[in-house]
Scaffold this active site. Structure first.
Site, mmCIF file in Angstrom:
data_model
loop_
_atom_site.group_PDB
_atom_site.id
_atom_site.type_symbol
_atom_site.label_atom_id
_atom_site.label_comp_id
_atom_site.label_asym_id
_atom_site.label_seq_id
_atom_site.Cartn_x
_atom_site.Cartn_y
_atom_site.Cartn_z
ATOM 1 N N ARG A 137 0.859 -1.176 0.000
ATOM 2 C CA ARG A 137 0.000 0.000 0.000
ATOM 3 C C ARG A 137 0.901 1.233 0.000
ATOM 4 O O ARG A 137 2.030 1.192 0.488
ATOM 5 C CB ARG A 137 -0.909 0.027 1.220
ATOM 6 N N LYS A 151 -2.558 -2.222 7.756
ATOM 7 C CA LYS A 151 -3.783 -1.772 8.417
ATOM 8 C C LYS A 151 -3.955 -2.492 9.743
ATOM 9 O O LYS A 151 -3.598 -3.653 9.887
ATOM 10 C CB LYS A 151 -4.998 -2.035 7.513
ATOM 11 N N HIS A 200 -2.424 2.269 -5.922
ATOM 12 C CA HIS A 200 -3.272 1.104 -5.696
ATOM 13 C C HIS A 200 -3.448 0.288 -6.967
ATOM 14 O O HIS A 200 -3.706 -0.918 -6.910
ATOM 15 C CB HIS A 200 -4.633 1.545 -5.149
ATOM 16 N N ARG A 257 -0.718 -2.120 -6.847
ATOM 17 C CA ARG A 257 -1.009 -3.164 -5.852
ATOM 18 C C ARG A 257 -1.967 -4.195 -6.437
ATOM 19 O O ARG A 257 -1.774 -5.402 -6.279
ATOM 20 C CB ARG A 257 -1.597 -2.523 -4.597
ATOM 21 N N HIS A 314 -4.477 -8.974 3.799
ATOM 22 C CA HIS A 314 -5.920 -8.944 4.020
ATOM 23 C C HIS A 314 -6.286 -9.843 5.206
ATOM 24 O O HIS A 314 -5.849 -10.998 5.265
ATOM 25 C CB HIS A 314 -6.674 -9.433 2.782
ATOM 26 N N TYR A 365 -11.385 -8.294 -4.360
ATOM 27 C CA TYR A 365 -10.318 -7.496 -4.942
ATOM 28 C C TYR A 365 -9.807 -8.090 -6.245
ATOM 29 O O TYR A 365 -9.254 -7.392 -7.090
ATOM 30 C CB TYR A 365 -9.185 -7.416 -3.906
#
Length: 319
Positions: A160, A191, A258, A261, A284, A293
């Site tokens: 990211r 994250k 992104h 990615r 994830h 995704y």
């Protein structure tokens, strides 16, 4: 104004007066733009048309009416986003009616629009991704080395943009992440403050070593990627640099972090079909996130299966 066609017989005249008063209120007192007022008028005409078919006055509309009309708009193909905008206009109108003591409660208050399907992330084709990664600019060797290293990490490791700019030169207690060149691993803070280890490819290692050589000493700044003023790069700066670089590279589509990615995940799936591995590499928490995704990649794999696998060619009804 009637956006839905000719006037409907069931329209209540008093409703028209209320709508005009409200539009005057948002135009004069709230000072909304003319186009916004026009859109409000269209949405409220739609509300009047729905109410006329019951028939019911606007001041007598209740929550079940609104929910029924939302379902009707959705079944007729209006998007969740479009319905949300209409509900916003209706909600404001009924808030105003409440202040005028003309309705006991706002019938739109707890109504939400249907969820729209998430748009598929855009990915570069393999040829475009390689063209972009192989591009080199002769304008400024320092910037070129930095930007090339960023591209290699974003596309080669699926980082990211926040993880990329958070990388430091070396490991430390304060570091949000760093690249260990001898072990060819990037340690990133993703994250939810979750740390994960991501392999770094050989091309990225070469680009990183070149960048570190040209980066120069900057003892007061631990960041791996810095700007010309010596401060840590921001995500916005990376977006701008990638967009400019993709145009220089001759790509038809401007590239953003992104997109690289998703290109990483897409190309990994096309090569390995290992969804669990891609999930881990992307960081994830749930496999469902990876599935959403990479929907395009499953479509690609399904077509390949149908075209190549012997069991996919069995005639229907031969079971």
């Amino acid at each position: 104004m009637n956006a839905a066609g000719p006037p409907i017989a069931g329209l209540v005249p008093q409703d028209g007066a209320l709508v005009e008063r409200y539009l005057e209120y948002v135009r004069v007192e709230k000072r909304l733009a003319a186009r916004t007022v026009e859109l409000y008028a269209l949405d409220l005409q739609k509300l009047r048309d729905f109410a006329a078919q019951v028939p019911v006055a606007l001041t007598a509309v209740r929550n079940p009416h609104i929910r029924r009309w939302v379902a009707l708009m959705h079944s007729n193909g209006r998007s969740g986003r479009g319905i949300a905008l209409i509900l916003s206009g209706w909600r404001g109108f009924y808030t105003w009616l409440g202040r005028q003591h003309l309705v006991p409660s706002n019938p739109v208050q707890d109504v939400r629009s249907p969820k729209s399907p998430k748009p598929l992330p855009k990915a570069l084709g393999v040829d475009d991704a390689v063209q972009f990664a192989n591009f080199h600019s002769a304008d400024n060797p320092w910037l070129e080395a930095r930007d090339a290293a960023m591209v290699e990490l974003l596309y080669g490791s699926g980082l990211r943009v926040g993880e990329l700019v958070g990388l430091d030169l070396v490991a430390s207690k304060e570091a949000r992440g760093w690249v260990d060149i001898p072990s060819a691993m990037a340690h990133v803070l993703g994250k939810g403050s979750k740390v994960r280890d991501v392999p770094v490819g050989s091309m990225a290692l070469v680009a990183l070593q070149k960048w570190q050589t040209l980066r120069g000493d900057c003892p007061e700044q631990a960041a791996l990627f810095i700007g010309r003023n010596g401060t840590r790069l921001t995500p916005q700066s990376v977006w701008q640099r990638l967009r400019s670089r993709s145009l220089q590279a001759g790509l038809a589509t401007p590239v953003h972090p992104h997109m690289l990615r998703h290109s990483f995940a897409s190309h990994m799936l096309q090569s390995s079909s290992d969804l669990r591995a891609v999930q881990e590499l992307l960081g994830h928490a749930n496999i469902s996130t990876t599935q959403v995704y990479t929907r395009l990649d499953f479509q690609h794999l399904a077509r390949a299966y149908d075209a190549a696998h012997p069991r996919a060619k069995a005639k229907k009804g031969s079971e």
